[in-house]
Scaffold this motif. Structure first.
Motif, PDB file in Angstrom:
ATOM      1  N   THR A 147       2.630 -11.190   4.296  1.00 18.40           N
ATOM      2  CA  THR A 147       1.356 -10.768   4.893  1.00 18.40           C
ATOM      3  C   THR A 147       1.124 -11.396   6.260  1.00 18.40           C
ATOM      4  N   SER A 148       1.810 -12.497   6.546  1.00 16.52           N
ATOM      5  CA  SER A 148       1.688 -13.110   7.877  1.00 16.52           C
ATOM      6  C   SER A 148       2.459 -12.315   8.927  1.00 16.52           C
ATOM      7  N   LYS A 149       3.486 -11.582   8.494  1.00 10.61           N
ATOM      8  CA  LYS A 149       4.309 -10.808   9.425  1.00 10.61           C
ATOM      9  C   LYS A 149       3.914  -9.332   9.474  1.00 10.61           C
ATOM     10  N   ARG A 150       3.416  -8.815   8.374  1.00  3.96           N
ATOM     11  CA  ARG A 150       3.055  -7.396   8.292  1.00  3.96           C
ATOM     12  C   ARG A 150       1.751  -7.164   9.054  1.00  3.96           C
ATOM     13  N   GLU A 151       1.769  -6.216   9.993  1.00 12.15           N
ATOM     14  CA  GLU A 151       0.590  -5.962  10.815  1.00 12.15           C
ATOM     15  C   GLU A 151      -0.003  -4.581  10.554  1.00 12.15           C
ATOM     16  N   GLN A 152      -1.316  -4.538  10.621  1.00 15.88           N
ATOM     17  CA  GLN A 152      -2.064  -3.283  10.615  1.00 15.88           C
ATOM     18  C   GLN A 152      -3.161  -3.385  11.673  1.00 15.88           C
ATOM     19  N   PHE A 153      -3.350  -2.310  12.433  1.00 18.35           N
ATOM     20  CA  PHE A 153      -4.363  -2.276  13.497  1.00 18.35           C
ATOM     21  C   PHE A 153      -4.145  -3.413  14.499  1.00 18.35           C
ATOM     22  N   GLY A 154      -2.872  -3.844  14.627  1.00 15.37           N
ATOM     23  CA  GLY A 154      -2.555  -4.865  15.612  1.00 15.37           C
ATOM     24  C   GLY A 154      -2.758  -6.292  15.161  1.00 15.37           C
ATOM     25  N   PHE A 155      -3.073  -6.500  13.871  1.00 18.75           N
ATOM     26  CA  PHE A 155      -3.308  -7.855  13.361  1.00 18.75           C
ATOM     27  C   PHE A 155      -2.507  -8.070  12.080  1.00 18.75           C
ATOM     28  N   PRO A 156      -2.049  -9.313  11.824  1.00 20.64           N
ATOM     29  CA  PRO A 156      -1.395  -9.609  10.536  1.00 20.64           C
ATOM     30  C   PRO A 156      -2.362  -9.351   9.387  1.00 20.64           C
ATOM     31  N   VAL A 157      -1.893  -8.712   8.334  1.00 17.19           N
ATOM     32  CA  VAL A 157      -2.792  -8.401   7.222  1.00 17.19           C
ATOM     33  C   VAL A 157      -3.297  -9.668   6.543  1.00 17.19           C
ATOM     34  N   ALA A 158      -2.614 -10.808   6.750  1.00 15.75           N
ATOM     35  CA  ALA A 158      -3.082 -12.071   6.165  1.00 15.75           C
ATOM     36  C   ALA A 158      -4.433 -12.484   6.732  1.00 15.75           C
ATOM     37  N   THR A 159      -4.784 -11.947   7.911  1.00 18.95           N
ATOM     38  CA  THR A 159      -6.072 -12.319   8.514  1.00 18.95           C
ATOM     39  C   THR A 159      -7.224 -11.477   7.989  1.00 18.95           C
ATOM     40  N   PHE A 160      -6.933 -10.456   7.189  1.00 20.08           N
ATOM     41  CA  PHE A 160      -7.994  -9.624   6.627  1.00 20.08           C
ATOM     42  C   PHE A 160      -8.661 -10.377   5.480  1.00 20.08           C
ATOM     43  N   GLN A 161      -9.962 -10.280   5.422  1.00 20.54           N
ATOM     44  CA  GLN A 161     -10.696 -11.058   4.427  1.00 20.54           C
ATOM     45  C   GLN A 161     -10.296 -10.696   2.999  1.00 20.54           C
ATOM     46  N   ALA A 162     -10.109  -9.417   2.707  1.00 19.91           N
ATOM     47  CA  ALA A 162      -9.765  -8.994   1.350  1.00 19.91           C
ATOM     48  C   ALA A 162      -8.416  -9.582   0.918  1.00 19.91           C
ATOM     49  N   VAL A 163      -7.470  -9.659   1.846  1.00 19.35           N
ATOM     50  CA  VAL A 163      -6.163 -10.231   1.538  1.00 19.35           C
ATOM     51  C   VAL A 163      -6.282 -11.735   1.337  1.00 19.35           C
ATOM     52  N   ALA A 164      -7.001 -12.404   2.230  1.00 24.72           N
ATOM     53  CA  ALA A 164      -7.144 -13.860   2.153  1.00 24.72           C
ATOM     54  C   ALA A 164      -7.838 -14.280   0.862  1.00 24.72           C
ATOM     55  N   VAL A 165      -8.854 -13.516   0.438  1.00 28.73           N
ATOM     56  CA  VAL A 165      -9.578 -13.861  -0.788  1.00 28.73           C
ATOM     57  C   VAL A 165      -8.669 -13.742  -2.007  1.00 28.73           C
ATOM     58  N   GLN A 166      -7.870 -12.684  -2.062  1.00 27.65           N
ATOM     59  CA  GLN A 166      -6.961 -12.517  -3.192  1.00 27.65           C
ATOM     60  C   GLN A 166      -5.924 -13.645  -3.239  1.00 27.65           C
ATOM     61  N   ALA A 167      -5.380 -13.999  -2.073  1.00 29.93           N
ATOM     62  CA  ALA A 167      -4.404 -15.090  -2.028  1.00 29.93           C
ATOM     63  C   ALA A 167      -5.043 -16.409  -2.441  1.00 29.93           C
TER      64      ALA A 167
END
Length: 382
Positions: free
Chosen positions: A260-280
């Protein structure tokens, strides 16, 4: 209070990391693409390296060529093994050796312990019962033939399912109950009259065996008829399974973090999305709960310390967290990885398959919740 591991325990974990450093999780065919077993046997080359590093004799006393360490050290090593899906009977062999050392007769200890510590003899344990849902000690009966006295051979009848490494081990430790309502441990040779395995397969693709015993005659010296032997063996197996679940879960959470740190969506790593961070973060909390309950159970076994509940209570709590926690960790990882989670060229699906096997091994969370409830009823708190 000091919660740090001893120098000896840390040294065992460091040695394990060195041995497992070059083990590839995808060294065998994918279980998703294999109708039978992923391999004919376990990783013998790795087994030899574990023996050379003295990691097969961790729990054995010095007189048997061992390090004289405890359940905590064993769990540290098992934790490392699960991170690479090491295909070796390290848990079963170590737990069986511990039971033989603690409760076996002098002749049996002298015959097995040093050889097992060098990797020359492999031990496994039949601990799933007849169906995987009933107590293992009730699946097989043990009796003396009529007219025979003390010291006579034992006769075993019954079935044990899902025996790990049943086609590879030299001896299978089988719990059996007697007419006097005692549990004995019989060391059954893999090739023996009255012993017949039937092939089974785990979700991880490993070859298991349904062990069928029909009037199998076992010498008295190979049967441990001492109170507490089965309880020690069962607690070690369950706690070791929790250590495997923890190591696997930690590796999977790291895989998710890296992806998730390498995979990007909308120009940002998905790890920075709140929904992803909360699940992790939720899965990180699961792992810390799995860890603290594991070390509590392992410490109780190693120290013999008394508590409000018997050690079985701490073991049950550890298994409840391990079963539920490792399932949530791998499910979240599959979700965060998207299609890569199901890609058979990517190792995550292998961890998912192993996690399912560990979740159900030695009883799912619900079975241990029931056991914990029985203990609480028998030992009221306060």
């Amino acid at each position: 209070m000091d919660f740090t591991f001893s120098e000896e325990q840390q040294a065992a974990a460091e040695a394990a990391r060195g041995v497992f450093a070059d083990v590839a999780p995808d060294a065998v065919p994918s279980p998703a693409l294999t109708t039978g077993a992923v391999a004919d046997g376990f990783d013998r080359a790795l087994w030899a390296r574990l023996a050379d590093a003295d990691l097969l004799s961790l729990l054995s006393a010095e007189e048997y060529g061992g390090a004289g360490l405890d359940a905590v050290a064993l769990c540290l090593v098992l934790r490392e093994s699960a991170k690479v899906l090491a295909r070796v009977p390290l848990l079963e062999n170590s737990a069986a050796m511990a039971a033989v050392q603690a409760y076996g007769g002098p002749e049996l200890r002298a015959e097995l312990l040093e050889r097992a510590g060098r990797g020359e003899v492999v031990l496994t344990v039949a601990s799933s019962g007849r169906t995987g849902h009933d107590p293992a000690e009730l699946a097989v009966t043990a009796r003396h033939e009529e007219g025979e006295g003390e010291g006579a051979d034992w006769i075993l009848d019954g079935v044990q399912t899902a025996v790990p490494w049943a086609y590879d081990a030299d001896y299978i430790v089988v719990p059996a109950h007697t007419a006097a309502d005692r549990t004995v441990l019989a060391l059954v040779p893999r090739v023996h009259d009255g012993v017949a395995p039937a092939e089974q397969f785990s979700t991880s693709g490993e070859r298991l065996g349904e062990l069928r015993l029909e009037s199998a005659r076992i010498a008295a010296r190979d049967v441990i008829d001492v109170e507490g032997a089965w309880e020690l063996l069962r607690d070690l197996l369950t706690t070791g399974t929790c250590a495997l679940a923890l190591g696997l879960g930690e590796r999977v959470l790291r895989m998710s973090s890296e992806y998730t740190s390498k995979r990007e969506q909308f120009g940002f790593p998905v790890a920075t999305f709140q929904a992803v961070a909360v699940q992790a973060a939720d899965r990180y909390i699961d792992l810390r709960a799995m860890e603290v309950t594991l070390w509590q159970a392992a410490w109780r076994i190693a120290s013999g310390a008394r508590g409000t509940l018997p050690v079985a209570g701490d073991v049950a709590v550890a298994k409840i967290w391990a079963s539920e926690g490792v399932r949530r960790v791998v499910q979240t990882a599959q979700h965060l990885h998207g299609g890569f989670g199901a890609d058979v060229d990517y190792p995550l699906h292998r961890y998912h398959a192993w996690a399912k096997h560990l979740e159900l091994s030695l009883g799912p969370a619900a079975a241990h919740e029931e056991a914990l409830g029985d203990l609480l009823a028998a030992h009221p708190l306060g």
